[in-house]
Design an enzyme around this catalytic site. Structure first.
Site, short mmCIF file in Angstrom:
data_model
loop_
_atom_site.label_atom_id
_atom_site.label_comp_id
_atom_site.label_asym_id
_atom_site.label_seq_id
_atom_site.Cartn_x
_atom_site.Cartn_y
_atom_site.Cartn_z
N CYS A 105 0.86 -1.18 0.00
CA CYS A 105 0.00 0.00 0.00
C CYS A 105 0.89 1.23 0.00
O CYS A 105 1.88 1.28 0.74
CB CYS A 105 -0.89 -0.01 1.24
N HIS A 147 -9.33 -3.87 -1.35
CA HIS A 147 -8.29 -3.08 -0.68
C HIS A 147 -8.65 -1.59 -0.72
O HIS A 147 -8.59 -0.90 0.31
CB HIS A 147 -6.95 -3.34 -1.38
N GLU A 148 -9.05 -1.12 -1.92
CA GLU A 148 -9.33 0.32 -2.07
C GLU A 148 -10.63 0.71 -1.36
O GLU A 148 -10.70 1.78 -0.75
CB GLU A 148 -9.39 0.71 -3.56
N HIS A 151 -10.06 1.50 2.15
CA HIS A 151 -9.54 2.86 2.40
C HIS A 151 -10.68 3.86 2.60
O HIS A 151 -10.54 4.82 3.36
CB HIS A 151 -8.67 3.34 1.24
NI NI Z 1 -3.68 1.06 -0.11
#
Ligand code: NI
Length: 182
Positions: A105, A147-148, A151
């Protein structure tokens, strides 16, 4: 050492409060400020050599991320996917099974983690033109999406690890697992 925060390519690092917020829904995708932010994120992810970037990583707490997948030194097995803006994303359905694979990341430098993610997901989002899209994503692309999306909900891949033993240094990762360098 400390980059100015108004540098458009300055990426928020783990510990910054913006990475722990629930990002706000985008109200008007076609508005100039939103379109400019998307374009800025596309440049930032290309420049950083990432396969994705979320708006909070460049200090904008809104529900936008970019997926931009191609094989590179950081992700040698990545499939090809042109930079795509994903706005107000949702996951509608998850596969029963999860797969563990390596992630890094831009906000967690020098580390890699072996992260469990759903193998397949059905997603809904709006594209840069404001059109609603629904897709089934599998494997690495499904992994980037999860993953995004994390966030946008104040989470990083470290929060998804099964064990701290699944976290290793990027130097070790390159020595043990990297197959191509570019
Ligand atoms: Ni990331």
């Amino acid at each position: 050492m400390n980059q100015a925060k108004d540098n458009i390519y300055s990426i928020a690092q783990l510990g910054h409060a913006v990475l722990r917020l629930r990002a706000a829904e985008v109200e008007n995708i076609l508005a100039d400020d939103c379109q400019q932010l998307i374009n800025k994120m596309m440049l930032a992810v290309l420049e950083a050599g990432g396969v994705g970037i979320a708006a909070p990583q460049i200090h904008h707490s809104v529900r936008i991320f970019i997926m931009c997948s191609k094989p590179n030194a950081r992700y040698p097995d990545a499939p090809l996917m042109a930079p795509t803006a994903i706005i107000n994303p949702e996951i509608l359905h998850y596969s029963d099974d999860k797969v563990k694979d390596w992630e890094g990341c831009l906000s967690v430098p020098s580390m890699r983690g072996l992260v469990p993610r759903y193998r397949q997901i059905t997603v809904r989002y709006f594209d840069q033109q404001g059109k609603e899209q629904q897709k089934i994503l599998t494997g690495f692309i499904a992994r980037i999406f999860q993953h995004e999306l994390d966030h946008l909900n104040g989470l990083t891949f470290i929060d998804q690890l099964e064990s701290t033993k699944d976290l290793i240094s990027e130097v070790e990762w390159y020595q043990q697992f990297a197959t191509i360098q570019n």
